[in-house]
Every structure is written in structure tokens, then in C-alpha cells.
Design a protein around this motif. Structure first.
Motif, short mmCIF file in Angstrom:
data_model
loop_
_atom_site.label_atom_id
_atom_site.label_comp_id
_atom_site.label_asym_id
_atom_site.label_seq_id
_atom_site.Cartn_x
_atom_site.Cartn_y
_atom_site.Cartn_z
N LEU B 48 -1.43 -1.76 11.08
CA LEU B 48 -1.09 -1.15 9.79
C LEU B 48 -2.25 -1.28 8.82
CD1 LEU B 48 2.55 -2.48 9.21
CD2 LEU B 48 1.90 -0.08 9.28
N LEU B 49 -2.36 -0.31 7.92
CA LEU B 49 -3.32 -0.34 6.82
C LEU B 49 -2.55 -0.15 5.52
CD1 LEU B 49 -6.70 1.56 6.58
CD2 LEU B 49 -5.01 1.80 4.76
N ILE B 50 -2.91 -0.93 4.51
CA ILE B 50 -2.27 -0.80 3.20
C ILE B 50 -3.36 -0.76 2.14
CG2 ILE B 50 -1.91 -3.30 2.96
CD1 ILE B 50 0.80 -2.55 1.57
N ARG B 51 -3.17 0.10 1.16
CA ARG B 51 -4.15 0.26 0.09
C ARG B 51 -3.78 -0.63 -1.09
NH1 ARG B 51 -3.56 4.74 2.91
NH2 ARG B 51 -5.37 6.06 3.37
N GLU B 52 -4.74 -0.87 -1.97
CA GLU B 52 -4.52 -1.79 -3.08
C GLU B 52 -3.44 -1.29 -4.03
OE1 GLU B 52 -7.83 -2.27 -5.73
OE2 GLU B 52 -8.50 -0.21 -5.41
N ASN B 53 -3.23 0.02 -4.09
CA ASN B 53 -2.21 0.54 -5.01
C ASN B 53 -0.85 0.72 -4.33
OD1 ASN B 53 -2.88 2.64 -3.38
ND2 ASN B 53 -3.22 4.13 -5.00
N GLU B 54 -0.74 0.26 -3.10
CA GLU B 54 0.53 0.29 -2.39
C GLU B 54 1.10 -1.12 -2.34
OE1 GLU B 54 -1.02 1.93 1.29
OE2 GLU B 54 0.02 3.81 0.88
N LYS B 55 2.36 -1.25 -2.59
CA LYS B 55 2.98 -2.58 -2.56
C LYS B 55 3.47 -2.93 -1.16
CE LYS B 55 2.71 -3.43 -6.96
NZ LYS B 55 1.70 -4.37 -7.44
N GLU B 56 3.88 -1.90 -0.43
CA GLU B 56 4.54 -2.15 0.84
C GLU B 56 4.30 -0.98 1.78
OE1 GLU B 56 8.70 -3.69 0.58
OE2 GLU B 56 9.16 -1.95 1.83
N LYS B 57 4.22 -1.29 3.08
CA LYS B 57 4.08 -0.26 4.10
C LYS B 57 4.93 -0.68 5.29
CE LYS B 57 1.11 3.31 4.69
NZ LYS B 57 -0.33 3.13 4.85
N ARG B 58 5.58 0.32 5.90
CA ARG B 58 6.44 0.00 7.07
C ARG B 58 6.09 0.89 8.24
NH1 ARG B 58 11.67 -2.49 5.71
NH2 ARG B 58 11.72 -2.91 3.48
N LYS B 59 6.29 0.31 9.42
CA LYS B 59 6.14 1.07 10.66
C LYS B 59 7.06 0.44 11.68
CE LYS B 59 2.75 2.23 14.24
NZ LYS B 59 1.36 1.98 14.68
N GLU B 60 8.13 1.13 11.96
CA GLU B 60 9.12 0.63 12.93
C GLU B 60 9.59 -0.77 12.52
OE1 GLU B 60 7.26 3.32 16.54
OE2 GLU B 60 7.04 1.15 16.61
N ARG B 61 9.37 -1.78 13.33
CA ARG B 61 9.85 -3.13 12.99
C ARG B 61 8.83 -3.92 12.15
NH1 ARG B 61 10.06 -6.52 16.88
NH2 ARG B 61 8.84 -5.33 18.41
N LEU B 62 7.74 -3.30 11.78
CA LEU B 62 6.69 -3.98 11.05
C LEU B 62 6.73 -3.62 9.57
CD1 LEU B 62 3.69 -3.32 13.49
CD2 LEU B 62 5.41 -5.14 13.58
N LYS B 63 6.44 -4.62 8.73
CA LYS B 63 6.34 -4.36 7.30
C LYS B 63 5.19 -5.21 6.75
CE LYS B 63 8.98 -6.18 3.95
NZ LYS B 63 10.16 -6.45 3.08
N VAL B 64 4.37 -4.59 5.92
CA VAL B 64 3.27 -5.29 5.27
C VAL B 64 3.43 -5.15 3.77
CG1 VAL B 64 0.79 -5.29 4.86
CG2 VAL B 64 1.64 -4.94 7.15
N THR B 65 3.18 -6.25 3.05
CA THR B 65 3.11 -6.19 1.60
C THR B 65 1.72 -6.62 1.16
OG1 THR B 65 3.92 -8.45 1.33
CG2 THR B 65 5.57 -6.70 1.37
N PHE B 66 1.35 -6.17 -0.04
CA PHE B 66 0.00 -6.43 -0.54
C PHE B 66 0.14 -6.72 -2.03
CE2 PHE B 66 -4.29 -6.74 -0.91
CZ PHE B 66 -5.10 -5.62 -0.87
N ASP B 67 -0.13 -7.96 -2.42
CA ASP B 67 -0.01 -8.35 -3.82
C ASP B 67 -1.39 -8.75 -4.32
OD1 ASP B 67 0.42 -9.71 -6.26
OD2 ASP B 67 2.44 -10.27 -5.66
#
Lengths: 113, 114
Positions: B48-67
Motif C-alpha cells: 500500500l501507498l498513502i500520501r501525506e494528505n490522506e488519513k487512511e487507505k484500505r485494500k481488502e483486509r489491509l488498512k494503513v493510517t498516516f498521522d
């Protein structure tokens, strides 16, 4: 699927030998990278190339050089191997648009005796 | 100095539970953060890739947060399975440019047991 192929999975060399690690990709990607991975230190960038014959130093280039004569092939050269270069070497590519995922090869475990 | 910290101790969890892995960083201002999975003797594989202006990203059973205030990313695997056992790496990218120059953490090994 992108395929990144590293020529050897395991390599044993002697101190002072010149060592070539080869990496070939089949997706016409612009950028290619060489990392080394050591326990407790993670992956560290050695060199990368953003075009044929173009290269840029990474974080730990000392003792290494690179060659990119063709777009699909990126070679890492250890001019005179030393025991502290014993490591897992990983080649990677990305598509050249910036801020993209990397595609890694399976790695070459190099032991320098 | 710049530092990316992932828990070096293995995380052991039971099948079916949610695994949460942490990536903390100091003295970076990453524009992007990525997570990879690495199996023994293999190269890392992008998740997964998450950008600085995104709080959360999901893909199937995976979730990433970025604070970016806490300088932390959390990586969650829900309904974990033994096949999820691997080392998980976070990687930061700060700058602009057309090459994804990533700086990696040392990874956290996840072990999912029956």
C-alpha cells in the motif's frame, strides 16, 4: 507482471575480487535501484539510475560503482570486495513517474571471505 | 538525526485477530509512505501507498493510517491468517522527482498462529 531478475541467488567471493551483480527488468522502466539489506539496518540505497548511462549516488555508495549501458540492465560493481560488503543485495525498479511502488528482484546473498 | 522505527521484536498473534504494526519516524517530512511485505529469502513486495494528505487507505483486509502530526503510520491486517506471517517494512519518500527514492525501516516480523 513486472519481472526483475537478479543473476545469482547466492555468491561467494574472496576479499579483493572484483564482483559484478547483474539485474535485468522486462517492463521498460526508467528507474533502477540497488539496495543492500543487513540485519538491524534495513534496506539502504547504494545507487540508482534514472536513464541509460545516468546514475546518482544513494546513501552508501562507498566501495561500489554501477553501470547502465542498456535500459533493461543495471549492474552493481564491487571493485575490490571486502568482508563488510557481505550482505543481501536487492535490485528494484519503478516506472519513472515519481512516488510509485518499487518492484524488487529476489536478491543476491553475497558472502565475501 | 533521521530515524524510522519499527518494532524489532516479532509480533505474535492468533489467527482471526487484527494485527497492528507501527512505523514511527523522526526528522522526516515524508510526502508518501509505503508498506511492503517480505518473505524469508525474497525481495519485498509492495502492499500500500498513502500520501501525506490522506488519513487512511484500505485494500481488502489491509488498512494503513498516516498521522503527520504524530509522525506515525499504523498498518492493520484484519482477520489475520497464518499466510500473513512475514516481515513488514515501512518506507518513506520525502522529495519530489521522478525516482521513488525510499528510506526503509528495519521491519517487523509478524507470526500468525492457529
Amino acid at each position: 507482471d513486472v519481472k526483475v531478475t537478479q543473476s545469482s541467488r547466492y555468491l561467494v567471493k574472496r576479499t579483493g575480487e572484483k564482483v559484478f551483480l547483474e539485474c535485468v527488468q522486462d517492463m521498460d522502466h526508467e528507474n533502477m535501484f540497488w539496495y543492500r539489506q543487513d540485519p538491524g539496518l534495513g534496506l539502504r540505497l547504494i545507487y540508482f539510475s534514472y536513464d541509460v548511462k545516468m546514475k546518482e549516488k544513494g546513501d552508501i555508495p562507498e566501495g561500489y560503482s554501477v553501470s547502465r549501458e542498456k535500459k533493461e540492465r543495471f549492474s552493481l560493481i564491487l571493485e575490490s570486495a571486502s568482508t563488510n560488503q557481505t550482505s543481501m543485495y536487492l535490485c528494484a525498479t519503478d516506472g519513472g513517474q515519481g512516488h510509485e511502488k518499487l518492484f524488487f528482484g529476489s536478491g543476491t546473498q553475497l558472502s565475501v571471505l | 538525526s533521521q530515524k524510522i522505527e519499527q518494532n524489532s521484536e516479532a509480533l505474535n498473534i492468533q489467527e482471526g485477530k487484527t494485527a497492528t504494526l507501527t512505523c514511527n519516524y523522526t526528522n522526516y517530512s515524508p510526502a508518501y509512505l509505503q508498506w511492503y511485505r517480505q518473505d524469508p529469502g525474497r525481495g519485498p513486495v509492495f502492499l500500500l501507498l498513502i500520501r501525506e494528505n490522506e488519513k487512511e487507505k484500505r485494500k481488502e483486509r489491509l488498512k494503513v493510517t498516516f498521522d503527520t502530526t504524530l509522525k506515525q503510520s499504523l498498518f492493520h491486517i484484519t482477520a489475520s491468517q497464518p499466510a500473513d506471517s512475514a516481515t513488514y517494512l515501512c518506507a518513506l519518500e520525502e522529495g519530489a522527482g521522478t525516482a521513488s527514492k525510499l528510506t526503509f525501516g528495519t521491519g517487523t516480523r509478524l507470526q500468525v498462529t492457529l
